[in-house]
Design an enzyme around this catalytic site. Structure first.
Site, mmCIF file in Angstrom:
data_model
loop_
_atom_site.group_PDB
_atom_site.id
_atom_site.type_symbol
_atom_site.label_atom_id
_atom_site.label_comp_id
_atom_site.label_asym_id
_atom_site.label_seq_id
_atom_site.Cartn_x
_atom_site.Cartn_y
_atom_site.Cartn_z
ATOM 1 N N TYR A 130 35.324 79.392 103.987
ATOM 2 C CA TYR A 130 35.098 77.961 104.352
ATOM 3 C C TYR A 130 36.582 77.207 104.782
ATOM 4 O O TYR A 130 36.879 76.657 105.703
ATOM 5 C CB TYR A 130 34.135 77.295 103.502
ATOM 6 C CG TYR A 130 34.223 75.644 103.477
ATOM 7 C CD1 TYR A 130 33.497 75.228 104.621
ATOM 8 C CD2 TYR A 130 34.588 74.922 102.573
ATOM 9 C CE1 TYR A 130 33.576 73.878 104.699
ATOM 10 C CE2 TYR A 130 34.449 73.471 102.661
ATOM 11 C CZ TYR A 130 33.790 72.933 103.652
ATOM 12 O OH TYR A 130 34.040 71.682 104.041
HETATM 13 N N1 LIG Z 1 30.320 66.963 101.601
HETATM 14 C C1 LIG Z 1 31.460 67.139 101.350
HETATM 15 O O1 LIG Z 1 31.619 67.124 99.852
HETATM 16 C C2 LIG Z 1 32.626 67.562 102.335
HETATM 17 C C3 LIG Z 1 33.858 67.448 101.677
HETATM 18 C C4 LIG Z 1 34.674 67.810 102.489
HETATM 19 C C5 LIG Z 1 34.400 68.157 104.021
HETATM 20 N N2 LIG Z 1 33.277 67.853 104.304
HETATM 21 C C6 LIG Z 1 33.059 68.094 105.714
HETATM 22 O O2 LIG Z 1 32.382 67.275 106.248
HETATM 23 C C7 LIG Z 1 31.434 67.655 107.446
HETATM 24 C C8 LIG Z 1 29.957 67.142 106.958
HETATM 25 O O3 LIG Z 1 29.611 67.812 105.862
HETATM 26 P P1 LIG Z 1 28.143 67.445 105.209
HETATM 27 O O4 LIG Z 1 28.572 67.682 103.607
HETATM 28 O O5 LIG Z 1 27.747 66.223 105.675
HETATM 29 O O6 LIG Z 1 27.329 68.608 105.495
HETATM 30 P P2 LIG Z 1 25.691 68.592 106.115
HETATM 31 O O7 LIG Z 1 25.437 70.166 105.915
HETATM 32 O O8 LIG Z 1 24.782 67.754 105.432
HETATM 33 O O9 LIG Z 1 25.750 68.306 107.708
HETATM 34 C C9 LIG Z 1 26.266 69.189 108.585
HETATM 35 C C10 LIG Z 1 25.348 69.028 109.771
HETATM 36 O O10 LIG Z 1 25.598 69.657 110.763
HETATM 37 C C11 LIG Z 1 24.513 70.243 111.597
HETATM 38 N N3 LIG Z 1 25.137 71.437 111.914
HETATM 39 C C12 LIG Z 1 25.559 72.737 111.346
HETATM 40 N N4 LIG Z 1 25.917 73.596 112.550
HETATM 41 C C13 LIG Z 1 25.466 73.090 113.522
HETATM 42 C C14 LIG Z 1 25.601 73.465 114.761
HETATM 43 N N5 LIG Z 1 25.844 74.868 115.075
HETATM 44 N N6 LIG Z 1 25.037 72.761 115.713
HETATM 45 C C15 LIG Z 1 24.743 71.618 115.592
HETATM 46 N N7 LIG Z 1 24.393 71.101 114.603
HETATM 47 C C16 LIG Z 1 24.949 71.801 113.441
HETATM 48 C C17 LIG Z 1 23.576 70.520 110.452
HETATM 49 O O11 LIG Z 1 22.425 70.664 110.711
HETATM 50 C C18 LIG Z 1 24.124 69.267 109.433
HETATM 51 O O12 LIG Z 1 22.925 68.243 109.712
HETATM 52 C C19 LIG Z 1 31.723 69.257 107.439
HETATM 53 O O13 LIG Z 1 32.508 69.283 108.645
HETATM 54 C C20 LIG Z 1 32.334 69.494 106.158
HETATM 55 O O14 LIG Z 1 33.007 70.605 106.154
HETATM 56 C C21 LIG Z 1 32.503 67.518 103.547
#
Ligand SMILES: NC(=O)c1ccc[n+]([C@@H]2O[C@H](COP(=O)([O-])OP(=O)(O)OC[C@H]3O[C@@H](n4cnc5c(N)ncnc54)[C@H](O)[C@@H]3O)[C@@H](O)[C@H]2O)c1
Ligand SMILES: *[C@@H]1O[C@H](CO)[C@@H](O)[C@H](O)[C@H]1NC(C)=O
Ligand SMILES: *[C@@H]1O[C@H](CO)[C@@H](O)[C@H](O)[C@H]1NC(C)=O
Ligand SMILES: *[C@@H]1O[C@H](CO)[C@@H](O)[C@H](O)[C@H]1NC(C)=O
Length: 328
Positions: A171
């Site tokens: 990741y």
């Molecule tokens: N949640 C956290 O604590 C956290 C921490 C650090 C970084 N992030 C980053 O923030 C971003 C969002 O994370 P999140 O927690 O909201 O995750 P999440 O899984 O809730 O949201 C990701 C969204 O992207 C969509 N998605 C994934 N692959 C796809 C594709 N190929 N085509 C279209 N849609 C697609 C999924 O359906 C989902 O709705 C990510 O990039 C993650 O790496 C999150």
């Protein structure tokens, strides 16, 4: 039938096109952070197009947003997979985006060690698809949601933007590669880029009327059976991992500030955290205190690919973007 509906809807969208309002493509906008970001952007008010393939996200959140912002031309939802370059290009061709906030990703450390290809594919190669579409359609501003997992397990805390990036799981590596690709590419263009390395946001769902409910409150209300603590034998004071817990609304603020401050030809890189490390046990205790419920806690073994302690120094983003964590 579906296809014609799409064309009709985009024509309608075009005809109501308000000028002067920044139109932002939010990839992964049905997801956890993306849906909160969309809500915040719509309130500001930006125009928002969400692209999501709903593999992880939740159509419920999109429906809530649609209910809150029913006016034509405010919010558009497009069901598509970012791995499908042809669909992505079509979306860019049909919409004049001013900026992209790229959230879409698969985002589970443990899963990434078991399914690395899924991670490199859906994080790294999909970033290429987005960059190519942005270049082809002259979209000049990119806000990229990266992660402090790109630092791996640094020896010195807190993490600053100068801390070397040595990710320890697929990741973190896939996100680091995406950052590198974005930075290299930006040097050949006049793009405005902001890379935000996010700390951990305890999950919370967008609920009816834009209210937010997190795992704590869900556990307290019995919507989920309890909280899970993964790993109790880390070399930390109480044996559980230390994380920089940040509220999703604070993360969203950072994205909106980054968008407003993005400058052509510049790459801004910022850690987004509270600067405070708190153990998982402390977090659980805080949940119990805040809800007044003796929430059930399940203690499990370590999650593969996880690390003992991370928290970020937010000095740079505070100084340059006037951002501070307000909730925790
Ligand atoms: N949640 C956290 O604590 C956290 C921490 C650090 C970084 N992030 C980053 O923030 C971003 C969002 O994370 P999140 O927690 O909201 O995750 P999440 O899984 O809730 O949201 C990701 C969204 O992207 C969509 N998605 C994934 N692959 C796809 C594709 N190929 N085509 C279209 N849609 C697609 C999924 O359906 C989902 O709705 C990510 O990039 C993650 O790496 C999150
Ligand atoms: C979306 O993601 C799912 C789950 O990974 C996958 O099966 C599907 O092929 C993807 N694309 C579309 C357009 O649904
Ligand atoms: C991720 O990539 C795999 C291919 O490795 C694909 O099957 C899947 O649909 C993609 N989407 C998600 C969300 O995993
Ligand atoms: C900085 O942000 C705070 C709110 O967080 C705001 O009250 C203040 O006016 C901002 N300062 C500047 C210089 O923008």
């Amino acid at each position: 039938m579906f296809f014609f509906r799409r064309i009709l809807l985009s024509l309608l969208w075009f005809s109501r096109h308000e000028t002067g309002v920044t139109h932002v493509l939010v990839t992964g906008g049905a997801g956890y952070i993306g849906s909160h970001a969309a809500l915040r952007l719509l309130k500001d008010p930006y125009r928002v197009t969400i692209v999501d393939n709903l593999s992880r996200g939740n159509m419920g959140a999109v429906k809530i947003l649609q209910k809150l912002f029913p006016e034509p031309g405010r919010l558009q939802f497009i069901y598509a997979d970012l791995g499908d370059a042809k669909s992505v290009n079509k979306i860019f061709a049909e919409n004049a985006f001013d900026a992209v906030i790229h959230f879409a990703a698969v985002a589970y450390v443990g899963e990434s060690t078991l399914e690395p290809l899924r991670y490199y594919h859906n994080i790294t190669s999909n970033t290429l698809v987005i960059l190519e579409a942005m270049a082809a359609h002259h979209v000049k501003t990119l806000i990229y949601s990266s992660t402090c997992a790109t630092y791996g397990e640094p020896l010195k805390m807190p993490i600053t933007e100068q801390t070397p990036q040595m990710p320890i799981n697929p990741y973190g590596k896939a996100k680091k590669m995406s950052e590198d690709i974005i930075i290299d590419f930006s040097k050949t263009t006049n793009m405005a880029v902001m890379i935000l390395r996010l700390e951990k946001a305890p999950r919370a769902e967008l609920r009816e009327h834009g209210r937010i409910s997190g795992a704590c409150f869900d556990a307290a209300r019995g919507i989920i059976p309890g909280l899970k603590v993964r790993g109790t034998d880390y070399k930390t004071a109480d044996g559980t991992c230390i994380r920089d817990y940040i509220d999703v609304t604070d993360l969203v603020d950072a994205h909106v500030l980054a968008l407003a401050n993005a400058k052509p030809g510049k790459v801004g890189i910022y850690n987004v955290g509270t600067g405070k490390g708190r153990s998982v046990k402390e977090f659980v205790e805080a949940c119990k205190k805040a809800t007044g419920v003796d929430i059930k806690v399940e203690y499990l073994s370590r999650r593969p690919g996880d690390y003992a302690e991370v928290y970020s120094d937010p000095t740079k983003i505070r100084r340059e973007l006037n951002w501070t964590a307000k909730v925790y």
